[in-house]
Design a protein around this motif. Structure first.
Motif, PDB file in Angstrom:
ATOM      1  N   LEU A 105      -1.515  -7.321  -1.335  1.00  0.00           N
ATOM      2  CA  LEU A 105      -2.584  -6.501  -0.764  1.00  0.00           C
ATOM      3  C   LEU A 105      -3.296  -7.247   0.358  1.00  0.00           C
ATOM      4  N   GLY A 157      -9.702  -1.200  -2.172  1.00  0.00           N
ATOM      5  CA  GLY A 157      -9.373  -1.798  -0.883  1.00  0.00           C
ATOM      6  C   GLY A 157      -9.473  -3.317  -0.930  1.00  0.00           C
ATOM      7  N   LEU A 159      -6.261   1.512  -4.629  1.00  0.00           N
ATOM      8  CA  LEU A 159      -6.406   1.994  -3.255  1.00  0.00           C
ATOM      9  C   LEU A 159      -7.872   2.228  -2.896  1.00  0.00           C
ATOM     10  N   VAL A 214       0.842  -1.205   0.000  1.00  0.00           N
ATOM     11  CA  VAL A 214       0.000   0.000   0.000  1.00  0.00           C
ATOM     12  C   VAL A 214       0.871   1.246   0.000  1.00  0.00           C
ATOM     13  N   ARG A 215       1.888   1.254   0.859  1.00  0.00           N
ATOM     14  CA  ARG A 215       2.804   2.400   0.890  1.00  0.00           C
ATOM     15  C   ARG A 215       3.573   2.516  -0.422  1.00  0.00           C
ATOM     16  N   ARG A 261       1.365   4.156  -2.935  1.00  0.00           N
ATOM     17  CA  ARG A 261       1.190   5.582  -2.637  1.00  0.00           C
ATOM     18  C   ARG A 261       2.421   6.407  -2.968  1.00  0.00           C
ATOM     19  N   TRP A 297      -3.525  -6.096   4.389  1.00  0.00           N
ATOM     20  CA  TRP A 297      -4.784  -5.869   5.108  1.00  0.00           C
ATOM     21  C   TRP A 297      -5.090  -6.970   6.118  1.00  0.00           C
TER      22      TRP A 297
END
Length: 287
Positions: free
Chosen positions: A69, A28, A25, A4-5, A8, A73
């Motif tokens: 991913l 999700g 993103l 995720v980072r 981003r 999560w």
């Protein structure tokens, strides 16, 4: 760095890749239910563009994107609760910092446990068990964990070395053969010694155990066993190694435990025979 980072902070994305990043993103956890074609359609791009987006993130493809991913999560709240690279803010005191560091450690261990393959860990321990000599190659802060690992191997009667300088690494690798085992530790996979040492280990057909992030493993193919560690920590943008050293230590501790367990009673007897001598030495130091 977790996926995720990485998404981003990804640089040099094309407009199509930027739309893909935004859609990923936004979706999700719903990403687990869609196909590559559906992702491309949602972002208004072609399927090849979506595949290139995965490659630009350092992944093999869409399947690995979904796996990464899911892993990000799987530990809800941990990544959001604290920035592993900067886990405290200006003027925070111990009451705030202590739970932040606990979260860093818990997340790192959770991620690493999810990445480790139990069968590979057992096979790596078996390689060390049958080796005449074990050579550990690493640098920087990982030397502390490496030396501790060598000390523990010595307690089981195993001969090991941890050369710290490049010339000594090269000489050690040059004289290693199939009766040796090598443990290569590099979190990022870009350590300066790798290009010099790894070809020599392969030439000597030395069984090798690589400890590093999944991306580091992809940068360094050809080893016998790969033991993966959490990749949430950025090699460049961090205060210090709050997470990577914990992950490496966890893997080496687990590797030692697997090795010990393979000859549990014999190793316990060996430790027992050493007790009178180590106690005497400890007493002499105190006096």
């Amino acid at each position: 760095m977790d996926i995720v980072r990485r998404i981003r902070e990804a640089a040099r994305l094309t407009p199509a890749e930027q739309r893909l990043a935004q859609v990923v993103l936004q979706l999700g956890e719903r990403m687990q239910t869609i196909t590559l074609k559906e992702l491309a359609a949602a972002a208004g791009v072609s399927v090849p563009s979506a595949h290139r987006f995965c490659k630009k993130l350092g992944l093999e493809g869409f399947k690995e994107l979904k796996v990464e991913l899911a892993r990000a999560w799987a530990h809800p709240g941990s990544a959001a609760a604290v920035d592993i690279n900067f886990p405290f803010k200006p003027n925070e005191r111990a009451a705030q910092i202590l739970p932040h560091m606990e979260s860093v450690y818990a997340t790192t261990l959770h991620d690493t446990r999810a990445l480790l393959d139990a069968g590979t860990l057992d096979a790596a321990a078996e390689s060390i068990r049958h080796a005449r000599v074990i050579n550990v190659y690493t640098a920087s802060h990982n030397l502390y964990a490496a030396h501790l690992f060598c000390d523990r191997l010595a307690s089981l009667g195993k001969t090991s070395t941890c050369p710290e300088h490049l010339d000594l690494m090269i000489h050690t690798a040059l004289t290693a053969d199939e009766t040796h085992a090598a443990v290569v530790i590099s979190y990022s996979g870009r350590s300066a010694y790798l290009d010099r040492v790894q070809p020599l280990l392969k030439r000597g057909t030395v069984p090798t155990i690589f400890v590093g992030t999944p991306h580091a493993a992809r940068l360094n193919p050809g080893h016998t066993h790969y033991l993966a560690v959490s990749d949430r920590e950025s090699p460049e943008h961090r205060i210090t190694q709050f997470a990577s050293h914990i992950a490496v230590q966890y893997v080496l501790d687990a590797l030692f435990c697997c090795l010990f367990a393979q000859d549990y009673e014999a190793n316990r007897r060996l430790l027992g025979r050493a007790v009178p001598y180590t106690r005497h030495q400890a007493k002499a130091v105190r006096m």
